[in-house]
Design a protein around this motif. Structure first.
Motif, PDB file in Angstrom:
ATOM      1  N   THR A  32       0.858  -1.181   0.000  1.00 49.49           N
ATOM      2  CA  THR A  32       0.000   0.000   0.000  1.00 49.49           C
ATOM      3  C   THR A  32       0.893   1.229   0.000  1.00 49.49           C
ATOM      4  N   ASP A  33       0.722   2.103  -0.998  1.00 52.44           N
ATOM      5  CA  ASP A  33       1.554   3.303  -1.078  1.00 52.44           C
ATOM      6  C   ASP A  33       1.044   4.383  -0.126  1.00 52.44           C
ATOM      7  N   ALA A  34       1.700   5.538  -0.130  1.00 47.98           N
ATOM      8  CA  ALA A  34       1.359   6.633   0.785  1.00 47.98           C
ATOM      9  C   ALA A  34      -0.056   7.150   0.566  1.00 47.98           C
ATOM     10  N   ASP A  35      -0.594   6.969  -0.638  1.00 47.21           N
ATOM     11  CA  ASP A  35      -1.957   7.425  -0.947  1.00 47.21           C
ATOM     12  C   ASP A  35      -3.007   6.363  -0.636  1.00 47.21           C
ATOM     13  N   GLY A  36      -2.573   5.212  -0.101  1.00 47.94           N
ATOM     14  CA  GLY A  36      -3.509   4.154   0.237  1.00 47.94           C
ATOM     15  C   GLY A  36      -3.859   3.246  -0.923  1.00 47.94           C
ATOM     16  N   GLU A  37      -3.151   3.364  -2.048  1.00 52.15           N
ATOM     17  CA  GLU A  37      -3.417   2.541  -3.229  1.00 52.15           C
ATOM     18  C   GLU A  37      -2.535   1.291  -3.210  1.00 52.15           C
ATOM     19  N   LEU A  38      -3.097   0.173  -3.666  1.00 50.11           N
ATOM     20  CA  LEU A  38      -2.309  -1.049  -3.798  1.00 50.11           C
ATOM     21  C   LEU A  38      -1.418  -0.939  -5.023  1.00 50.11           C
ATOM     22  N   ARG A  39      -0.139  -1.273  -4.853  1.00 53.01           N
ATOM     23  CA  ARG A  39       0.832  -1.232  -5.944  1.00 53.01           C
ATOM     24  C   ARG A  39       1.539  -2.591  -6.019  1.00 53.01           C
ATOM     25  N   PRO A  40       1.719  -3.115  -7.243  1.00 55.50           N
ATOM     26  CA  PRO A  40       2.354  -4.427  -7.386  1.00 55.50           C
ATOM     27  C   PRO A  40       3.852  -4.374  -7.109  1.00 55.50           C
ATOM     28  N   THR A  41       4.385  -5.506  -6.672  1.00 51.48           N
ATOM     29  CA  THR A  41       5.829  -5.664  -6.526  1.00 51.48           C
ATOM     30  C   THR A  41       6.291  -6.647  -7.592  1.00 51.48           C
ATOM     31  N   LYS A  42       7.580  -6.912  -7.615  1.00 52.04           N
ATOM     32  CA  LYS A  42       8.124  -7.900  -8.548  1.00 52.04           C
ATOM     33  C   LYS A  42       7.898  -9.320  -8.041  1.00 52.04           C
ATOM     34  N   LYS A  43       7.484  -9.459  -6.791  1.00 50.46           N
ATOM     35  CA  LYS A  43       7.266 -10.780  -6.207  1.00 50.46           C
ATOM     36  C   LYS A  43       5.928 -11.324  -6.676  1.00 50.46           C
ATOM     37  N   GLY A  44       5.982 -12.367  -7.475  1.00 52.79           N
ATOM     38  CA  GLY A  44       4.748 -12.967  -7.951  1.00 52.79           C
ATOM     39  C   GLY A  44       4.983 -13.724  -9.234  1.00 52.79           C
ATOM     40  N   VAL A  45       3.887 -14.136  -9.814  1.00 52.72           N
ATOM     41  CA  VAL A  45       3.958 -14.919 -11.042  1.00 52.72           C
ATOM     42  C   VAL A  45       2.828 -14.492 -11.971  1.00 52.72           C
ATOM     43  N   ALA A  46       3.121 -14.522 -13.261  1.00 52.56           N
ATOM     44  CA  ALA A  46       2.105 -14.301 -14.288  1.00 52.56           C
ATOM     45  C   ALA A  46       2.189 -15.488 -15.239  1.00 52.56           C
ATOM     46  N   LEU A  47       1.044 -16.139 -15.481  1.00 56.46           N
ATOM     47  CA  LEU A  47       1.054 -17.254 -16.403  1.00 56.46           C
ATOM     48  C   LEU A  47      -0.154 -17.188 -17.311  1.00 56.46           C
ATOM     49  N   ASP A  48      -0.014 -17.843 -18.437  1.00 50.78           N
ATOM     50  CA  ASP A  48      -1.085 -17.887 -19.424  1.00 50.78           C
ATOM     51  C   ASP A  48      -2.375 -18.314 -18.729  1.00 50.78           C
ATOM     52  N   LEU A  49      -3.418 -17.554 -18.923  1.00 47.04           N
ATOM     53  CA  LEU A  49      -4.697 -17.839 -18.271  1.00 47.04           C
ATOM     54  C   LEU A  49      -5.197 -19.232 -18.620  1.00 47.04           C
ATOM     55  N   ALA A  50      -4.808 -19.744 -19.776  1.00 47.44           N
ATOM     56  CA  ALA A  50      -5.220 -21.096 -20.170  1.00 47.44           C
ATOM     57  C   ALA A  50      -4.653 -22.155 -19.227  1.00 47.44           C
TER      58      ALA A  50
END
Length: 91
Positions: A32-50
């Protein structure tokens, strides 16, 4: 987007996002940034929705095996307990 708290500083977000005309499933840690908005980090995974169904099956197998482990996990929330109950036990 579905989210849940990882700890007091981090949130896990699961969402679909298109990139170059292709749909991806993201499972990513956010802060959560200073404005209260969720911001992504590099920690995670993205994979083909299929591949989402294969991921769900793999998670169900791992969680099911952990549930049937001789060393039980810590207590879980009622929501997680309900989701775990829906996973078939090992034969």
């Amino acid at each position: 987007m579905k989210t849940f708290k990882k700890n007091s500083r981090a949130t896990i977000a699961v969402y679909e996002q298109a990139y170059n005309g292709k749909a991806y499933l993201h499972i990513r840690e956010h802060y959560t940034d200073a404005d209260g908005e969720l911001r992504p980090t590099k920690k995670g995974v993205a994979l083909d929705l299929a591949l989402a169904e294969e991921l769900i099956q793999a998670l169900a197998q791992v969680v099911g095996a952990a549930r049937n482990s001789p060393t039980p996990a810590k207590e879980v929330s009622p929501e997680l307990a309900e989701a775990l109950a829906a996973i078939p036990a090992k034969s």
